[in-house]
Design a protein around this motif. Structure first.
Motif, short mmCIF file in Angstrom:
data_model
loop_
_atom_site.label_atom_id
_atom_site.label_comp_id
_atom_site.label_asym_id
_atom_site.label_seq_id
_atom_site.Cartn_x
_atom_site.Cartn_y
_atom_site.Cartn_z
N GLN A 76 0.84 -1.21 0.00
CA GLN A 76 0.00 0.00 0.00
C GLN A 76 0.87 1.25 0.00
O GLN A 76 1.92 1.29 0.65
CB GLN A 76 -0.92 -0.01 1.23
CG GLN A 76 -1.99 1.07 1.21
CD GLN A 76 -2.80 1.06 2.51
OE1 GLN A 76 -2.85 0.05 3.22
NE2 GLN A 76 -3.43 2.18 2.80
N ASP A 140 -11.48 1.47 -2.59
CA ASP A 140 -11.82 0.05 -2.56
C ASP A 140 -12.14 -0.54 -3.94
O ASP A 140 -11.58 -1.55 -4.33
CB ASP A 140 -13.03 -0.19 -1.65
CG ASP A 140 -12.73 0.11 -0.19
OD1 ASP A 140 -11.66 -0.32 0.28
OD2 ASP A 140 -13.56 0.76 0.46
N THR A 164 -4.09 -2.47 7.52
CA THR A 164 -4.39 -1.04 7.63
C THR A 164 -5.89 -0.88 7.48
O THR A 164 -6.58 -1.84 7.11
CB THR A 164 -3.70 -0.27 6.50
OG1 THR A 164 -4.16 -0.83 5.26
CG2 THR A 164 -2.18 -0.40 6.56
N ALA A 165 -6.39 0.31 7.70
CA ALA A 165 -7.81 0.55 7.49
C ALA A 165 -8.18 0.18 6.06
O ALA A 165 -9.19 -0.49 5.81
CB ALA A 165 -8.16 2.01 7.79
N PHE A 166 -7.34 0.57 5.12
CA PHE A 166 -7.63 0.28 3.72
C PHE A 166 -7.49 -1.21 3.40
O PHE A 166 -8.34 -1.80 2.73
CB PHE A 166 -6.74 1.11 2.78
CG PHE A 166 -7.00 0.82 1.33
CD1 PHE A 166 -8.18 1.21 0.74
CD2 PHE A 166 -6.07 0.12 0.56
CE1 PHE A 166 -8.45 0.91 -0.60
CE2 PHE A 166 -6.32 -0.18 -0.77
CZ PHE A 166 -7.52 0.22 -1.35
N GLY A 167 -6.43 -1.82 3.90
CA GLY A 167 -6.23 -3.25 3.66
C GLY A 167 -7.40 -4.06 4.18
O GLY A 167 -7.90 -4.98 3.51
N ARG A 168 -7.88 -3.71 5.37
CA ARG A 168 -9.00 -4.43 5.97
C ARG A 168 -10.31 -4.16 5.22
O ARG A 168 -11.25 -4.92 5.35
CB ARG A 168 -9.16 -4.01 7.44
CG ARG A 168 -8.15 -4.69 8.37
CD ARG A 168 -8.05 -3.98 9.72
NE ARG A 168 -9.30 -3.94 10.48
CZ ARG A 168 -9.65 -4.83 11.39
NH1 ARG A 168 -8.88 -5.86 11.66
NH2 ARG A 168 -10.79 -4.70 12.04
N SER A 169 -10.35 -3.08 4.48
CA SER A 169 -11.56 -2.71 3.77
C SER A 169 -11.60 -3.32 2.36
O SER A 169 -12.63 -3.79 1.90
CB SER A 169 -11.64 -1.18 3.68
OG SER A 169 -12.76 -0.77 2.96
N MET A 170 -10.43 -3.32 1.69
CA MET A 170 -10.39 -3.76 0.30
C MET A 170 -10.25 -5.27 0.16
O MET A 170 -10.89 -5.89 -0.68
CB MET A 170 -9.23 -3.04 -0.41
CG MET A 170 -9.13 -3.25 -1.89
SD MET A 170 -7.93 -4.54 -2.34
CE MET A 170 -6.39 -3.84 -1.86
N PRO A 172 -11.34 -7.94 1.81
CA PRO A 172 -12.53 -8.82 1.82
C PRO A 172 -13.36 -8.74 0.54
O PRO A 172 -13.99 -9.72 0.16
CB PRO A 172 -13.34 -8.35 3.03
CG PRO A 172 -12.65 -7.19 3.63
CD PRO A 172 -11.33 -7.02 2.96
N ALA A 184 -8.12 -12.42 9.05
CA ALA A 184 -7.85 -11.03 9.42
C ALA A 184 -6.82 -10.94 10.55
O ALA A 184 -6.77 -11.79 11.43
CB ALA A 184 -9.15 -10.36 9.87
N ASP A 185 -6.01 -9.91 10.47
CA ASP A 185 -5.15 -9.50 11.58
C ASP A 185 -4.23 -10.60 12.10
O ASP A 185 -4.14 -10.83 13.31
CB ASP A 185 -6.00 -8.99 12.74
CG ASP A 185 -6.95 -7.92 12.31
OD1 ASP A 185 -6.56 -7.12 11.45
OD2 ASP A 185 -8.08 -7.89 12.81
#
Lengths: 391, 525, 259
Positions: A76, A140, A164-170, A172, A184-185
């Motif tokens: 990212q 996303d 990251t916020a973006f990684g966790r959002s995109m 899935p 996750a995580d």
């Protein structure tokens, strides 16, 4: 399918009954454990059984996964700068790639991405770079679309993302579109020697339990990885590799439009400090945050907090440390009244020296501390302040 | 003097000269004993020198009982361990040192986590049973949870749930107490009563303390005003609510209750105060399983609205619509969800009957919602304190003046009428909240200047007399301490105060303990 | 506006309590609750309904007892709810769960907006929202902390990003996930509780929503848990056992050393 208990192995000890969180196990009159329809197939009993009599059985699909090879790391960027987590993932990715004997590829989307060769220096064998003005800000839909197409086309066996916020959002969206699993995580990643599957370990139940997860029958195996837990390699500028600039025009998605961005974290960022005083619920009140701030100030450092304090409005989000906040690596971290949920611990893994003060001698924070003080953190801080003010 | 144990007072200990009443005393020495032996050693040293002794818990009291008037402070903060557990006939008992803090105790009981390293085998066995058993709790719930158990026993503290479970008193099973001369007495519930009005305690060394139980009749209300006194009373009750005047508690055994299966709370939003009182009157006759009934008046809600506007700390509060003048909170403790539902609807019917609308209510049926309503309750005194602190910057002599009086059920309307009329006559600003189920309201005057402050003090004395006439108590839960000693005289009269003095003298002939609490040594001083 | 809210039942605490003797997990009586993040989703949906008119439907996949929590949602302003419950759904990971929810959403039909909590506190994955959007092929925005403007056609949202916030516009139908900053959920009223007891509630089995059982539950879950264990906390710290003043002194020495 489901929980299967092998009566020839079951010794009727009842350990599994205690391990079940759903009340789904009972003892039969014959003295064997039996599963009832409360079962949610969480698998807790499988590990609890001392004799290995319980198995979580599942129908194996007939997906052809043999075409998938190699490890990808999604790198990212922000305003053209590659984020540190990308290098952490490459450090781990290198190790995994070596144990599989496969290639490690960094995948980076952005606009005018600076120094993509750094990804090679950090351990990647090659880089896939999509550089286009429309990709400047991570969004996303276009990112997920682009990545999904690349996965279909090139078939990687493993894809890792920073949590990251973006990684966790995109990630899935990619997982569901491709139809594969996503863990996750993760805090631990390793290759199973026998099966060559990726073993992905992550905290569950707020960090009170760790769960190891595999994705045996679909590809790629995908995980988002906690920030600050995987060490990056020392950059090796002698390393070389192919940087492939993708000649594709990303698809435009007008369903979601970016209107503007508001950067909140400016200048004073707690990750830049060598000394941090980090407070948890044990400081007792919002009022007592003054003591925390004062101590941090006297030490020439800054202060951080665990998530509950931000939730309670005692501190701003910018000071939150942990999985959903930031990861820090100060020289000295003084942890006061933090019990130490794994999500928090994952954010302080980089600290060189940790001093922890807590009234609970069993607090998990002591498990990562170099120095432990069992006692009242307010009293301790006031004493520190008094001694520092004297000087 | 024992130099290590008993330290001379210095600047470092300045905080120990005051408590939450915000009055400040003076002292020559201070001791932080860790054990009963050290308490006894400290007491003996003081006894020899004829030095006065003031016992302190967490100094959260509002009546200045822990504020020293000279002599030596014995502070219990180092005696904060749970030392044993007992399991008998399905009931669990915990043995506590007096400095155990309530919030810590609640946490330990709730999470079933105790440091059992020093416990004996029986206690450890009881703990094993306890872990397997259901959920339990210690019912006394003063709002200030940083209080110590010793302090709570000293003033027979209570809280919202005392409406249902009673004050601290019934949950204290056994007390050990060191007398001023270092002798130890103990008393256990169910064992040892006064013979008529003659109370005899046998000390551990075999000697005896004989005292006369005062002959007054206590009010039939929630009460923390002076010694408990009744013909043939249990001896342990004489030690509870003695405000640090008879001895120093060294060990307290408390009883745990099974946690109710279902706890629901509901706040009812009223357009006028009169209907809220009618609701309370109606509801307590018709609804079962009510554990607490709390009240917040317009003054309190206005302060809260103001602080919510100003500070993000209160942003979690629900929005209080402008039409709301009074809020009544009712907590239901039930065995089943069906029962809770029935009772909630019964509350709703009483609310409707009193002129309320059911949509103007907040129902809490899980812990996080209950926590929000609890936060609302705690935010009221906190925001009033913030307001007073602002005003104090203009005039440092003023402080909050809070009444703590209770009356029998039949006088609820009268007492509120009395408060409203006289506050208006005196043109005083106020915020009122408290335990309306027990007809026990904390009327807090918010003075703007010293003159208003003094006027309010005089007004409170007239209330003490009127409340006594109604058969009420001048202190329902905060204890009398030093600040309300004058009210106690109004309530019982000099003759009965003399009986209390004689009782104290039997325990503490040199008049060293808790000097200034409850009454003066001699009449009129 | 027709709004769908996804709700998950979670344990009221993440504390894992071990029996002091047998060292196994103690099941306590504490009741399950609505995932706290979902309560913000419910409130936001009800606010949008109050502004634009329409209905709010809550949807959950879970055990039959989840009905209690869906009724609680209806006490808080939700108009109706549906529960997907079937043995075939058991053991689902996020992919299989989002598949089941997508079928539930199709039963409701022609919705304008789906709102999910940012994540569930038990799993912490934050995957259901984005995965559900993929299953339905609709656009999505995660981590929304404020809806700045809303109409029947689109929303203008403020969302949390890695470096602050972003303002985005999203066309409906769409899915958003919301963070805790978005609102302060209301408490139900007594009349709300009365409504919830007889409010429309429907249970669907896998067959009733036309599910492919190979995509449901354990069979439809690409991931599987192979091991769970309590984290290793054997790391040995040096204990400072002095008085407060001695400890402070010792820590100041450490401070001098590292500085």
């Amino acid at each position: 399918m489901g929980i299967v208990i092998d009566k020839s192995l079951c010794i009727g000890c009842g350990t599994c009954l205690g391990a079940c969180g759903s009340g789904a196990l009972e003892m039969t009159d014959e003295g064997f454990a039996a599963v009832n329809d409360q079962c949610v197939m969480c698998g807790m009993c499988v590990d609890a059984c001392p004799v290995g009599a319980i198995e979580l059985k599942k129908d194996v699909g007939d997906n052809d996964i043999s075409a998938y090879h190699g490890i990808w790391v999604f790198a990212q960027q922000s305003e053209g700068e590659i984020l540190p987590v990308a290098f952490e993932l490459l450090g781990k990715g290198r190790e995994l790639a070596d144990s599989l004997g496969e290639a490690l590829t960094a995948v980076c989307f952005g606009s005018n991405v600076k120094n993509p060769e750094k990804l090679i220096h950090a351990g990647a064998d090659s880089v896939l770079l999509a550089d286009d003005a429309s990709l400047a800000f991570p969004m996303d839909l276009p990112y997920a679309d682009l990545l999904t197409n690349l996965i279909h086309e090139r078939k990687p066996a493993i894809v890792l993302y920073g949590a990251t916020a973006f990684g966790r959002s995109m990630a899935p969206r990619v997982a569901a579109t491709v139809g594969t699993g996503l863990t996750a995580d993760c805090t631990i990643l390793e290759i199973d020697e026998e099966t060559k599957l990726l073993r992905q370990t992550r905290p569950a139940f707020g960090g009170n339990l760790m769960a190891t997860i595999i994705c045996p029958n679909t590809r790629p195996q995908m995980a988002t990885v906690c920030l600050g837990v995987m060490p990056a390699l020392e950059p090796n500028t002698a390393r070389t590799g192919n940087i492939e600039r993708l000649q594709i025009k990303p698809q435009q998605f007008d369903a979601v439009k970016l209107l503007n961005t508001i950067s909140e974290i400016t200048g004073d960022n707690i990750i830049d400090y060598d000394i941090l005083v980090v407070a948890g619920k044990g400081v007792g009140s919002k009022e007592n945050m003054k003591i925390v701030k004062r101590l941090a100030e006297l030490l020439g450092g800054n202060y951080g907090v665990s998530r509950p304090l931000v939730d309670a409005g005692w501190a701003e989000y910018q000071h939150q440390i942990g999985q959903t906040g930031c990861s820090v690596s100060p020289k000295l971290l003084i942890s006061v009244g933090v019990s130490g949920a794994i999500q928090h611990l994952s954010g302080i893994g980089g600290a060189q020296t940790v001093v922890a003060v807590n009234t609970d001698p069993d607090a998990p924070i002591f498990g990562v501390a170099d120095y432990a003080i069992v006692g009242d953190c307010i009293e301790f801080m006031q004493e520190m302040i008094a001694q520092l003010e004297e000087k | 003097m024992q130099a290590e144990l008993i330290k001379p007072m210095s600047e470092d200990f300045a905080d120990y000269l005051r408590d939450e009443s915000r009055s400040i005393g003076h002292a020559e020495h201070i001791a932080f004993p860790h054990s009963e032996e050290e308490i006894v050693a400290a007491l003996r040293a003081c006894y020899q020198q004829g030095e006065k002794i003031t016992v302190q818990g967490a100094r959260t009291g509002l009546a200045a009982a822990a504020v020293p008037y000279g002599g030596c402070i014995i502070n219990m903060s180092r005696m904060n361990r749970v030392t044993a557990m007992r399991h008998e006939n399905g009931t669990y008992y915990l043995t506590l040192q007096p400095g155990v803090v309530l919030s810590e105790l609640k946490k330990m009981i709730g999470s079933k986590k105790f440091d059992t390293a020093d416990w004996d085998e029986d206690a450890k066995q009881a703990y094993v049973d306890f872990c397997k058993d259901g959920e339990f709790f210690f019912s006394p719930d003063p709002t200030e949870t940083s209080a110590t158990i010793g302090g709570m026993v000293c003033c027979n503290a209570s809280g919202a749930r005392s409406y249902h479970y009673g004050a601290t008193r019934p949950h204290i099973h056994r007390v050990r107490m060191a007398l001023a001369d270092g002798r130890i007495i103990s008393a256990e519930r169910g064992k040892g009563r006064a013979n008529g009005y003659d109370a005899v305690f046998t000390c551990e060394d075999g000697s005896q303390v004989s005292a006369k139980v005062p002959s007054y009749r206590m009010p039939h209300t929630k009460n923390a005003s002076g010694y408990y006194a009744e013909k043939d009373m249990e001896l342990i009750d004489l030690l509870i609510s003695s405000d640090g005047t008879l001895g120093v508690m060294t060990e307290i055994e408390v009883t745990l209750l099974p946690q109710p299966q279902i706890i629901w709370g509901v706040s009812l939003l009223f357009e006028n105060e009169q209907s809220s009182l009618e609701f309370v009157d109606q509801m307590r006759r018709t609804v079962e399983g009510v554990a607490s009934v709390e009240f917040f008046d317009t003054g309190a809600l206005d302060v809260l609205r103001e602080q919510k506007r100003k500070s993000t700390a209160f942003s979690a509060l629900p929005v209080i619509e402008p039409f709301v003048t009074t809020v009544v909170y009712v907590e239901l403790h039930c065995d089943t969800e069906e029962q809770a539902q029935q009772r909630l609807f019964a509350v709703g019917e009483a609310f409707t009957k009193a002129g309320g609308k059911e949509e103007n209510s907040w129902v809490a049926r899980n812990q996080s919602d209950l926590d929000r309503l609890m936060f609302f309750r705690h935010a009221v005194p906190e925001s009033v304190n913030m307001l007073i602190d602002q005003r104090k910057q203009k005039d440092p002599t003023i402080t909050k003046l809070g009444a703590d009086m209770s009356v029998p059920n039949e006088h609820l309307f009268d007492v509120v009428k009395l408060y409203r009329a006289t506050l208006k006559e005196n043109n005083l600003e106020s915020a009122t909240w408290g335990h309306v189920g027990n007809n026990h309201l904390h009327v807090n005057v918010l003075p703007n200047n010293a003159e208003e402050y003094n006027r309010a003090k005089e007004l409170f004395k007239t209330w003490a007399a009127k409340v006594t006439e109604m058969g009420g108590a001048v202190s329902a839960e905060h204890g009398v301490g030093k600040l309300k000693a004058a009210f106690l005289t109004i309530m019982y009269g000099e003759k009965h105060i003399d009986e209390m003095r004689a009782l104290k003298r039997a325990f503490d002939p040199k008049w060293l303990l808790g000097v200034g609490n409850l009454f003066s040594e001699k009449e009129g001083i | 506006m027709k709004i769908l809210v996804c709700v998950k039942q979670v344990p009221s605490t993440n504390e894992v309590r071990l029996d002091p003797v047998t060292k196994t997990i103690i099941r306590d009586g504490r009741q399950a609750v609505i995932n706290p993040f979902d309560t913000y989703a419910i409130e936001e949906a009800v606010r949008l309904k109050e502004k634009h008119g329409g209905t709010v439907c809550a949807i959950s996949m879970g055990i039959p007892a989840t009905e209690r929590l869906l009724r609680d949602a209806m006490a808080r302003g939700v108009d109706q709810s549906i529960l997907l419950t079937d043995r075939a759904f058991a053991g689902a990971d996020t992919l299989a769960t989002s598949y089941a929810l997508s079928l539930g959403a199709k039963q409701v039909g022609d919705f304008d907006l789906i709102i999910c909590g940012k994540m569930a506190v038990d799993g912490d994955t934050a995957q259901i929202g984005p995965e559900l959007s993929a299953q339905l092929g609709i656009p999505y925005v995660t981590d929304v902390c404020e809806i700045l403007e809303s109409s029947e056609e689109k929303l203008r949202c403020k969302k949390i990003t890695d470096h602050g916030f972003a303002e985005v516009e999203i066309k409906l139908p769409a899915l958003i996930t919301v963070s805790k900053d978005i609102n302060m959920p209301r408490l139900p009223s007594i009349s709300g509780v009365r409504f919830s007891l007889q409010a429309p509630f429907r249970v669907y089995t896998a067959a009733e929503v036309g599910a492919d059982v190979n995509r449901c539950g354990l069979s439809g879950s690409p991931t599987q848990v192979v091991k769970s264990f309590t984290p290793d906390r054997t790391h040995q710290a040096t204990h400072l056992n002095g008085t407060t003043s001695e400890n402070a002194d010792a820590v100041l020495k450490i401070f001098e050393e590292v500085r």
